[in-house]
Design an enzyme around this catalytic site. Structure first.
Site, PDB file in Angstrom:
ATOM      1  N   SER A 322      28.892  75.224  58.317  1.00  0.00           N
ATOM      2  CA  SER A 322      29.543  75.904  58.831  1.00  0.00           C
ATOM      3  C   SER A 322      29.357  76.910  59.503  1.00  0.00           C
ATOM      4  O   SER A 322      30.164  77.440  61.368  1.00  0.00           O
ATOM      5  CB  SER A 322      30.732  76.125  57.734  1.00  0.00           C
ATOM      6  N   TRP A 325      27.173  75.172  62.276  1.00  0.00           N
ATOM      7  CA  TRP A 325      28.898  75.040  63.554  1.00  0.00           C
ATOM      8  C   TRP A 325      28.996  76.222  64.444  1.00  0.00           C
ATOM      9  O   TRP A 325      29.114  75.851  65.879  1.00  0.00           O
ATOM     10  CB  TRP A 325      29.526  74.921  62.509  1.00  0.00           C
ATOM     11  N   HIS A 326      29.110  77.550  63.717  1.00  0.00           N
ATOM     12  CA  HIS A 326      29.655  78.827  65.070  1.00  0.00           C
ATOM     13  C   HIS A 326      28.892  79.112  66.429  1.00  0.00           C
ATOM     14  O   HIS A 326      29.737  79.021  67.203  1.00  0.00           O
ATOM     15  CB  HIS A 326      30.435  79.541  64.157  1.00  0.00           C
ATOM     16  N   GLY A 327      27.834  78.586  65.775  1.00  0.00           N
ATOM     17  CA  GLY A 327      27.064  78.682  67.045  1.00  0.00           C
ATOM     18  C   GLY A 327      25.564  78.870  67.045  1.00  0.00           C
ATOM     19  O   GLY A 327      25.216  78.873  65.916  1.00  0.00           O
ATOM     20  N   PHE A 477      32.383  77.777  70.708  1.00  0.00           N
ATOM     21  CA  PHE A 477      31.948  76.743  70.190  1.00  0.00           C
ATOM     22  C   PHE A 477      31.916  75.693  70.043  1.00  0.00           C
ATOM     23  O   PHE A 477      31.776  74.703  69.329  1.00  0.00           O
ATOM     24  CB  PHE A 477      32.474  77.708  68.346  1.00  0.00           C
TER      25      PHE A 477
END
Length: 477
Positions: A322, A325-327, A477
């Site tokens: 997770s 996934w954001h960056g 993102f």
């Protein structure tokens, strides 16, 4: 084109009028109009990446049909993994290639080998993480026979590219949105009014709260070496409300404008800062992403079944992925790891599902414990947000170290256009409004709705005028 721009203020009414007064004969005409509007909306950012959106749409549409029509398991797996590989391949190249290449070069340099990695000079396509996950969930659900493949290309294209959710979610499921898109919509005044109310509330969150907090948060994080403990604590709190107002504001605007078109999107936020533990926080924050990872990663890995170490492994995987996934930055990965550590005590004590209701406070001793648990959860979230906001891990640790060792609590004046004390009071008022309305999606419904919406518009005009019209954080993102 941003939701908080004058260009969008012109774009949305035009699409609304065409949708209800020109293309209102059939649902196909309505959907086709929304596709054209969505592609135009996306092309306003960079028309060159339209090909990526169209290709991703066609890939998942075609492979979904091929999976359903396949007569052998070998064929089903081929088309399934083709879709998964290409989707994740695009995401990997555009979002993560430079990160992995640079990280590998740094690792080699650390052991004495110098290398000059080949880096891609490309811009990250806006919204790629969101529309890629739309397609992935669709193909996965078909493969596991949870849904049937969609044969209407217009309907499926709109499911992927629908402009309110295209660039920053919520991450919709085919099981929820596609059935709505397959029905002709009729104008509903009450639904449209609720949509306008929710859109305006989201806009207030963005341009009044988020953009205002960004001014202070940026000033503090960019000069944290010279800030005292009080300022650094405030900086973390400001960023917490910046990212909340920014992202939940976007989600409210997306849900609100969708109601104008007779569509209901998945709720993405449910007052997460009133959570009593970190498990409740993640059930209320970015709900569509949390549930996506739960259904398509955590449960297939075994979820909470099995032994303790299997549960710990799955918990860390879900939070680390997770974060990633954001960056493409180690700060996001560490942020995910910190939240996993927060979650472990709840996991070990089997208390991660203790708080499934909405928090209440009253004139009783129990309220002290409830308030204390909410305050602790918020403080832990703010601490983790430092790693999310800081440009590097060393900057994050430097920020926290100075916050702890400085021990100076005098107010520092920040040289910008807003006054510190007044803005703290404004954020406090925002918290009270959120608390009072925590059982609703927005505060303007119910009794005295016209008075409340009038006050909201006045606030927007009076304070939103000073907004710098910053981009939405989740666009990156």
């Amino acid at each position: 084109m941003f939701f908080n721009s004058w260009a969008f203020a012109l774009f949305l009414p035009i699409v609304f009028i065409l949708y209800w007064f020109v293309f209102n004969k059939t649902k196909t005409a309505q959907n086709a109009l929304l596709i054209v509007a969505s592609y135009y909306f996306y092309s306003c950012w960079d028309w060159r990446f339209l090909f990526l959106l169209v290709f991703s749409t066609f890939l998942d549409y075609y492979t979904g049909i091929r999976i359903e029509k396949s007569t052998s398991e070998k064929s089903r797996k081929f088309w399934f993994w083709l879709s998964i590989s290409v989707n994740l391949g695009f995401l990997g190249v555009f979002k993560y290639y430079n990160f992995f290449a640079g990280s590998f070069a740094e690792m080699m340099s650390a052991v004495g080998f110098k290398s000059s990695p080949f880096l891609l000079n490309v811009v990250l396509p806006v919204g790629i993480s969101f529309y890629t996950f739309h397609g992935l969930s669709y193909v996965i659900d078909i493969y596991y026979k949870r849904i049937k493949a969609e044969y209407n290309f217009v309907d499926y294209s709109l499911f992927v590219s629908y402009f309110p959710l295209l660039v920053a979610g919520p991450i919709e499921r085919a099981t929820h949105l596609l059935p709505e898109l397959k029905e002709k919509r009729s104008f509903n005044y009450e639904q449209a009014k609720a949509g306008i109310y929710q859109f305006i509330w989201g806009l207030i969150k963005k341009v009044v709260i988020a953009d205002g907090c960004a001014t202070y948060a940026n000033a503090i994080f960019d000069h944290h070496e010279s800030m005292n403990s009080l300022s650094l604590v405030l900086g973390a709190v400001y960023f917490a409300f910046q990212i909340y107002g920014d992202f939940s504001g976007y989600s409210d605007m997306a849900l609100g404008m969708s109601k104008l078109f007779g569509l209901e999107l998945l709720r993405n936020f449910n007052y997460p800062y009133f959570s009593r533990d970190i498990a409740e926080f993640w059930r209320r924050w970015h709900i569509s992403l949390s549930s996506w990872f739960r259904d398509y990663l955590y449960i297939p890995l075994g979820g909470s079944r099995g032994g303790t170490w299997l549960k710990v492994r799955n918990t860390f995987i879900i939070f680390l992925v997770s974060g990633f996934w954001h960056g493409a930055n180690w700060t996001y990965v560490l942020w995910g790891g910190i939240n996993a550590v927060y979650f472990l005590p709840l996991l070990f004590s089997s208390s991660n599902r203790n708080h499934m209701d909405t928090a209440k406070l009253g004139w009783r001793w129990e309220s002290i414990r409830v308030f204390g648990s909410m305050l602790l959860t918020f403080a832990l979230s703010c601490l983790a947000w430092i790693f999310f906001r800081a440009p590097s891990i060393s900057d994050a640790f430097g920020y926290i170290e100075r916050m702890i060792v400085n021990q100076k609590w005098a107010s520092q004046y920040l040289e910008n256009e807003r006054y510190n004390y007044e803005f703290v009071a404004l954020v406090g008022l925002f918290v009270l409004v959120e608390w009072y309305n925590r059982t609703k999606q927005e505060p303007f419904s119910g009794r005295y709705s016209w008075l409340k919406i009038s006050l909201g518009i006045i606030t927007l005009l009076a304070l939103g005028t000073y907004s710098d019209y910053k981009e939405f954080i989740y666009f990156q993102f």
